[in-house]
Design an enzyme around this catalytic site. Structure first.
Site, PDB file in Angstrom:
ATOM      1  N   ASP A  40      50.372   5.490   8.666  1.00 17.91           N
ATOM      2  CA  ASP A  40      49.026   5.244   9.208  1.00 17.91           C
ATOM      3  C   ASP A  40      49.181   5.049  10.716  1.00 17.91           C
ATOM      4  O   ASP A  40      49.908   4.156  11.141  1.00 17.91           O
ATOM      5  CB  ASP A  40      48.488   3.968   8.523  1.00 17.91           C
ATOM      6  CG  ASP A  40      47.096   3.569   8.985  1.00 17.91           C
ATOM      7  OD1 ASP A  40      46.494   4.292   9.793  1.00 17.91           O
ATOM      8  OD2 ASP A  40      46.619   2.510   8.523  1.00 17.91           O
TER       9      ASP A  40
ATOM     10  N   HIS B 126      47.371  -4.347   8.398  1.00 19.99           N
ATOM     11  CA  HIS B 126      47.478  -4.520   6.956  1.00 19.99           C
ATOM     12  C   HIS B 126      48.860  -4.139   6.436  1.00 19.99           C
ATOM     13  O   HIS B 126      49.562  -3.340   7.056  1.00 19.99           O
ATOM     14  CB  HIS B 126      46.431  -3.637   6.267  1.00 19.99           C
ATOM     15  CG  HIS B 126      46.382  -2.232   6.825  1.00 19.99           C
ATOM     16  ND1 HIS B 126      47.032  -1.188   6.256  1.00 19.99           N
ATOM     17  CD2 HIS B 126      45.770  -1.726   7.933  1.00 19.99           C
ATOM     18  CE1 HIS B 126      46.826  -0.085   6.968  1.00 19.99           C
ATOM     19  NE2 HIS B 126      46.069  -0.380   7.996  1.00 19.99           N
TER      20      HIS B 126
ATOM     21  N   ASP C   2      42.502   8.646  14.054  1.00 14.78           N
ATOM     22  CA  ASP C   2      43.257   7.848  13.085  1.00 14.78           C
ATOM     23  C   ASP C   2      43.723   8.776  11.971  1.00 14.78           C
ATOM     24  O   ASP C   2      42.911   9.339  11.234  1.00 14.78           O
ATOM     25  CB  ASP C   2      42.361   6.731  12.530  1.00 14.78           C
ATOM     26  CG  ASP C   2      43.158   5.664  11.794  1.00 14.78           C
ATOM     27  OD1 ASP C   2      44.167   6.017  11.132  1.00 14.78           O
ATOM     28  OD2 ASP C   2      42.774   4.485  11.856  1.00 14.78           O
TER      29      ASP C   2
ATOM     30  N   GLU D 222      47.150  -2.758  14.177  1.00 20.26           N
ATOM     31  CA  GLU D 222      46.144  -1.936  14.851  1.00 20.26           C
ATOM     32  C   GLU D 222      45.122  -2.760  15.624  1.00 20.26           C
ATOM     33  O   GLU D 222      44.042  -3.036  15.129  1.00 20.26           O
ATOM     34  CB  GLU D 222      45.448  -0.986  13.869  1.00 20.26           C
ATOM     35  CG  GLU D 222      44.908  -1.592  12.601  1.00 20.26           C
ATOM     36  CD  GLU D 222      44.270  -0.506  11.708  1.00 20.26           C
ATOM     37  OE1 GLU D 222      43.627   0.421  12.228  1.00 20.26           O
ATOM     38  OE2 GLU D 222      44.440  -0.609  10.472  1.00 20.26           O
TER      39      GLU D 222
ATOM     40  N   GLU E 247      47.550   2.196  16.953  1.00 21.90           N
ATOM     41  CA  GLU E 247      48.117   1.744  15.681  1.00 21.90           C
ATOM     42  C   GLU E 247      49.446   2.425  15.407  1.00 21.90           C
ATOM     43  O   GLU E 247      49.594   3.626  15.628  1.00 21.90           O
ATOM     44  CB  GLU E 247      47.160   2.068  14.530  1.00 21.90           C
ATOM     45  CG  GLU E 247      47.702   1.693  13.154  1.00 21.90           C
ATOM     46  CD  GLU E 247      46.736   2.010  12.027  1.00 21.90           C
ATOM     47  OE1 GLU E 247      45.974   2.991  12.155  1.00 21.90           O
ATOM     48  OE2 GLU E 247      46.751   1.272  11.030  1.00 21.90           O
TER      49      GLU E 247
ATOM     50  N   HIS F 284      45.588  -0.567   2.102  1.00 22.48           N
ATOM     51  CA  HIS F 284      45.611  -1.999   2.383  1.00 22.48           C
ATOM     52  C   HIS F 284      46.133  -2.684   1.130  1.00 22.48           C
ATOM     53  O   HIS F 284      45.466  -2.700   0.113  1.00 22.48           O
ATOM     54  CB  HIS F 284      44.198  -2.534   2.677  1.00 22.48           C
ATOM     55  CG  HIS F 284      43.705  -2.154   4.040  1.00 22.48           C
ATOM     56  ND1 HIS F 284      43.366  -3.077   4.981  1.00 22.48           N
ATOM     57  CD2 HIS F 284      43.516  -0.955   4.622  1.00 22.48           C
ATOM     58  CE1 HIS F 284      42.981  -2.462   6.090  1.00 22.48           C
ATOM     59  NE2 HIS F 284      43.047  -1.165   5.895  1.00 22.48           N
TER      60      HIS F 284
HETATM   61 CO    CO Z   1      45.389   1.227   9.462  1.00 28.43          CO
END
Ligand code: CO
Length: 303
Positions: free
Chosen positions: A96, A158, A85, A191, A283, A166
């Protein structure tokens, strides 16, 4: 959204997707150390002209929030399910993204990995202004279920804002009946986490990831030094490894304890599936529009 901001977001996305893929390729080799690859990913973000928001990974029944400390001995083994990630920002504008691979030449977990990929793809297809959040959750859940798995219900996507990973709205991974509608120009990350376990995670201490929430008065010089190190991150996460390299292990532990006790810093412990089920995750980050821009898609991504 101004063209300057858009440029920063797109560039952050390009770097994040490249580092994610390069990190995943390295982690796929049995015997590779987690520490080595996370150090590589952080360096690579800078090399490509980005700023580090985070470089995290998670193994097997751990869904997210693992960063190796300097003395961590974790190495990759054949058949391990590894999530990478990567978060990159430019001037606070965040990309992200995450992906899952199986280590080595085995393909035991091909379906588990594919299910999360399909879940992400299905949700992205639905993204447009006016779309209700429960629909995105339903799409992810149904793809997981089709392949005999379930999504992790207490993890979610998010909205993203400047320096905010977030920023208030959660995107469910199942139908939670949330009728909130996506808005044009929202920056969101979707995600899905998919598991062969129960579909719930819990925290497993100790944490190695923290975020500065609200600076409060501190007593010890150790806590003060940590604040000096992390203040410039503007609330983005940091890991203990960054601190121990500068301040030493004892001072870092002591300072972090004080900062948690006075509520300045919040820990993010590794998240582990409650039945020790294996967890996969994919994601992407995107900007919602009539034509949605998925800005963390790499040319080699099939999702
Ligand atoms: Co994320």
């Amino acid at each position: 959204m101004s063209p300057e901001i858009l440029q920063k977001i797109l560039k952050a996305g390009k770097i994040a997707s490249q580092v994610r893929r390069e990190g995943a390729v390295k982690l796929a080799v049995p015997g590779t150390s987690a520490l080595e690859v996370m150090d590589f990913c952080e360096k690579r973000i800078i090399q490509l002209g980005g700023q580090i928001a985070w470089a995290q990974m998670a193994l097997n029944e751990t869904a997210a929030h693992f960063c190796p400390d300097d003395d961590d001995k974790t190495t990759m083994k054949d058949g391990d399910v590894v999530k990478v990630d990567i978060g990159v920002h430019l001037d606070g504008y965040i990309a992200d993204n995450a992906m899952t691979i199986e280590v080595g030449k085995t393909t035991h977990h091909k379906d588990l990995i594919k299910a999360a990929q399909n879940a992400l793809k299905a949700a992205i297809k639905l993204v447009e202004p006016g779309r209700q959040l429960w629909e995105l959750g339903e799409a992810q859940y149904s793809e997981a279920e089709k392949m005999g798995f379930t999504t992790v219900r207490n993890l979610c996507g998010h909205t993203i804002d400047r320096y905010k990973v977030h920023s208030g709205v959660s995107i469910p991974t199942y139908n939670n009946k949330d009728k909130t509608e996506l808005q044009e120009d929202w920056q969101i990350a979707i995600e899905p986490f998919v598991t062969n376990g129960k579909g719930l995670i819990k925290e497993k201490h100790p944490p190695t990831i923290f975020m500065l929430e609200k600076e409060k008065g501190v007593r010890s010089p150790h806590a003060r030094k940590i604040l000096e190190e992390v203040r410039h991150l503007n609330g983005l996460p940091f890991t203990t490894r960054w601190l121990t390299r500068k301040l030493g292990k004892g001072a870092t532990a002591f300072g972090l304890r004080e900062l948690q006790q006075n509520g300045s810093v919040r820990p993010y412990a590794p998240l582990v599936e409650v039945n020790n089920g294996l967890v996969s995750q994919f994601e992407h980050s995107m900007i919602v529009g009539k034509k949605t821009t998925v800005y963390t898609r790499h040319e080699d991504d099939e999702w």
